[in-house]
Scaffold this active site. Structure first.
Site, PDB file in Angstrom:
ATOM      1  N   CYS A  13       0.812  -1.102  -0.267  1.00  0.00           N
ATOM      2  CA  CYS A  13      -0.079  -0.082  -0.150  1.00  0.00           C
ATOM      3  C   CYS A  13       0.835   1.302   0.157  1.00  0.00           C
ATOM      4  O   CYS A  13       1.977   1.313   0.429  1.00  0.00           O
ATOM      5  CB  CYS A  13      -0.987   0.213   1.242  1.00  0.00           C
ATOM      6  N   GLY A  41       0.832  -0.672  -4.702  1.00  0.00           N
ATOM      7  CA  GLY A  41      -0.561  -1.539  -4.756  1.00  0.00           C
ATOM      8  C   GLY A  41      -1.468  -1.362  -5.772  1.00  0.00           C
ATOM      9  O   GLY A  41      -1.450  -0.126  -6.186  1.00  0.00           O
ATOM     10  N   ASN A 115      -0.995   2.289   5.522  1.00  0.00           N
ATOM     11  CA  ASN A 115      -0.019   1.357   4.889  1.00  0.00           C
ATOM     12  C   ASN A 115       0.693   0.488   6.208  1.00  0.00           C
ATOM     13  O   ASN A 115       1.172   1.134   7.114  1.00  0.00           O
ATOM     14  CB  ASN A 115       0.921   2.203   4.311  1.00  0.00           C
ATOM     15  N   GLY A 116       0.750  -0.891   5.978  1.00  0.00           N
ATOM     16  CA  GLY A 116       1.327  -1.407   7.068  1.00  0.00           C
ATOM     17  C   GLY A 116       0.473  -2.504   7.594  1.00  0.00           C
ATOM     18  O   GLY A 116      -0.677  -2.591   7.153  1.00  0.00           O
ATOM     19  N   CYS A 249      11.993  -0.724   7.103  1.00  0.00           N
ATOM     20  CA  CYS A 249      11.765  -2.030   6.541  1.00  0.00           C
ATOM     21  C   CYS A 249      13.206  -2.051   5.408  1.00  0.00           C
ATOM     22  O   CYS A 249      13.090  -1.534   4.440  1.00  0.00           O
ATOM     23  CB  CYS A 249      10.740  -2.191   5.807  1.00  0.00           C
ATOM     24  N   TYR A 255      13.787  -3.868  -2.822  1.00  0.00           N
ATOM     25  CA  TYR A 255      12.713  -4.211  -3.778  1.00  0.00           C
ATOM     26  C   TYR A 255      11.424  -3.212  -4.028  1.00  0.00           C
ATOM     27  O   TYR A 255      11.189  -2.796  -4.759  1.00  0.00           O
ATOM     28  CB  TYR A 255      12.377  -5.521  -3.392  1.00  0.00           C
ATOM     29  N   ASP A 358      19.832 -10.369  -9.276  1.00  0.00           N
ATOM     30  CA  ASP A 358      18.383 -10.105  -8.958  1.00  0.00           C
ATOM     31  C   ASP A 358      18.417  -9.655  -7.263  1.00  0.00           C
ATOM     32  O   ASP A 358      19.188  -9.628  -6.597  1.00  0.00           O
ATOM     33  CB  ASP A 358      17.536 -11.248  -9.209  1.00  0.00           C
ATOM     34  N   ASP A 359      17.145  -9.162  -7.141  1.00  0.00           N
ATOM     35  CA  ASP A 359      16.898  -8.364  -5.693  1.00  0.00           C
ATOM     36  C   ASP A 359      16.678  -9.404  -4.729  1.00  0.00           C
ATOM     37  O   ASP A 359      17.360  -9.354  -3.547  1.00  0.00           O
ATOM     38  CB  ASP A 359      15.940  -7.470  -5.559  1.00  0.00           C
ATOM     39  N   CYS A 444      14.879  -2.700   9.970  1.00  0.00           N
ATOM     40  CA  CYS A 444      14.107  -4.160  10.199  1.00  0.00           C
ATOM     41  C   CYS A 444      14.918  -5.214   9.434  1.00  0.00           C
ATOM     42  O   CYS A 444      14.877  -4.990   8.066  1.00  0.00           O
ATOM     43  CB  CYS A 444      12.662  -3.926   9.739  1.00  0.00           C
ATOM     44  N   CYS A 447      13.060 -10.479   8.507  1.00  0.00           N
ATOM     45  CA  CYS A 447      12.657 -11.810   7.526  1.00  0.00           C
ATOM     46  C   CYS A 447      13.932 -12.395   7.298  1.00  0.00           C
ATOM     47  O   CYS A 447      14.060 -13.559   6.598  1.00  0.00           O
ATOM     48  CB  CYS A 447      11.863 -11.536   6.399  1.00  0.00           C
TER      49      CYS A 447
END
Ligand code: SF4
Length: 449
Positions: A13, A41, A115-116, A249, A255, A358-359, A444, A447
């Protein structure tokens, strides 16, 4: 079930807010700024504006260019507006869940675009429902709106501070009342939000590319944990935290964000270029050419080429007009669609040792296909390099990720992934290397752990 052909984390978003001292036609400014955030989005979009008396909302399914060119679209004449482009991470992709969300409370109308993801939305919603609140959407965004009503304490300013103490997660929010615009960002600054200025007013948006496009002048980012009020009197910080630490993030830089954006003081393009340079230092490969996967792998590939002195070559052409195509989840159909989206320039790769940058790798299916396309085109060797560390865990902060078992990096070693995708070698940038590129002590990185 429908799925996107892209084997990528999904955007989450984009939001915009505008307030002017003078009444004007807000339509074109909202159109261009939302259009600049379209990459965040593509499912639905909308605006809510204030004509000084009341709030008026217009939203629909589709791209900004589709929704705002409809015959029934009315010009938005007013002082202020908020807008939203949606990729659903919480709640289905339906018109009911499209944003902004407009509500009418005892103290007046209020609209919100978000957003989030709130990590405690379910529990707050349960409490609100038990105290009689009815929800019209399945979004966590409406939880914030209903919480504002529940906690209302003499003014919106006071109430927003109370609400910010209750919600957790990664979020950037714009809120519109009849005469003021508010913007707030989570205490870790996970999702981006910046402030700009134009002739008679201010603009707040997810990425700086959305204010560049309307001739806005960048002022600063909204600080983590900050709540700002924008009115005809100017900008006022109504809540701030001491020594905020910004954990943006990392995937915004890798990306999601447009490469012409600057987020929390870091140029997205430069961070990708630097990631490519560091990738070469950490994972060198012998090759004849360096090729980037469009679009977000290109800058990193240029960086790799620069650091290695191996020439950059265009290896793939991307058909952007298939970008929103949703297809059957059957694997062979996904691969067909990828071939339609990405075409190899055979003459550029034939007989060459190709270093592909690539990313990121999520499931591994896309890069497996990319490698088979390069082999079919006659590439002699293929060395795959990634400008993100290994993705090991799903994200709960506003990004639509696969479950852990679908993330190839969660269960396979680099050697096993390399065998699966069929490259001659595989290398990822390290977490420390990524932080160096971001010139940040913190970001962050959940992941990757
Ligand atoms: S977990 Fe990953 S994708 Fe999610 S906010 Fe953190 S860095 Fe971004």
């Amino acid at each position: 079930m429908k799925i996107d052909i892209n084997d990528k984390f999904k955007e989450e978003c984009g939001i915009v807010g505008i307030l002017s001292k003078k009444k004007f036609n807000l339509s074109s400014m909202m159109f261009y700024s939302l259009n600049a955030l379209q990459h965040r989005g593509q499912e639905s979009c909308g605006i809510t504006y204030s004509d000084g008396e009341k709030l008026i909302c217009e939203k629909d399914m589709g791209l900004v260019s589709e929704v705002f060119s409809k015959d029934n679209h009315k010009e938005a004449i007013g002082f202020s507006a908020i807008g939203h482009v949606r990729y659903s991470t919480y709640g289905e992709s339906t018109i009911t869940n499209a944003q902004p969300i407009l509500d009418d409370y005892t103290y007046g109308q209020i609209a919100l675009a978000h957003n989030g993801n709130l990590t405690n939305a379910a529990i707050i919603k349960k409490h609100l429902t038990e105290s009689g609140f009815k929800f019209n959407t399945a979004t966590d965004s409406e939880v914030i709106l209903k919480l504002i009503q529940k906690k209302y304490d003499s003014s919106i300013e006071k109430t927003l501070k109370l609400v910010a103490n209750h919600i957790t997660g990664g979020y950037a929010v714009v809120i519109l009342t009849k005469d003021s615009l508010y913007a707030m960002r989570d205490t870790n600054g996970i999702r981006p939000l910046c402030i700009g200025k134009f002739n008679d007013g201010y603009i707040v948006c997810s990425e700086s590319c959305a204010l560049d496009i309307v001739g806005g002048e960048f002022i600063r980012d909204v600080y983590p944990g900050e709540i700002i009020k924008i009115s005809k009197d100017g900008i006022e910080t109504i809540n701030s935290i001491k020594n905020p630490s910004c954990h943006t993030c990392a995937f915004e830089y890798i990306y999601f964000a447009r490469q012409d954006s600057v987020i929390d003081g870091i140029s997205v393009y430069k961070s990708r270029l630097k990631a490519g340079e560091l990738l070469y230092k950490e994972c060198p490969a012998d090759g004849d050419i360096v090729v980037g996967i469009p679009d977000s792998g290109i800058a990193a590939a240029l960086g790799y080429s620069k650091a290695s002195s191996i020439p950059y070559e265009t290896g793939f052409v991307r058909n952007n007009f298939i970008g929103r195509t949703f297809i059957s989840p059957l694997q062979n159909k996904r691969e067909e669609a990828l071939t339609a989206k990405l075409n190899v320039i055979k003459g550029n790769v034939q007989g060459k040792r190709v270093i592909v940058v690539d990313d990121s790798i999520v499931r591994g299916t896309t890069c497996k296909k990319i490698i088979s396309l390069l082999k079919e085109a006659g590439a002699k060797e293929i060395h795959f390099r990634l400008a993100s560390p290994i993705i090991k865990s799903p994200c709960y902060l506003g990004i639509n990720t696969k479950c852990k078992k679908e993330l190839i990096g969660s269960s396979m070693s680099v050697e096993e992934i390399n065998d699966y995708i069929g490259a001659n070698s595989l290398g990822y940038i390290s977490i420390e290397g990524l932080l160096t590129c971001l010139r940040k002590e913190t970001a962050c990185l959940k992941c990757f752990k």
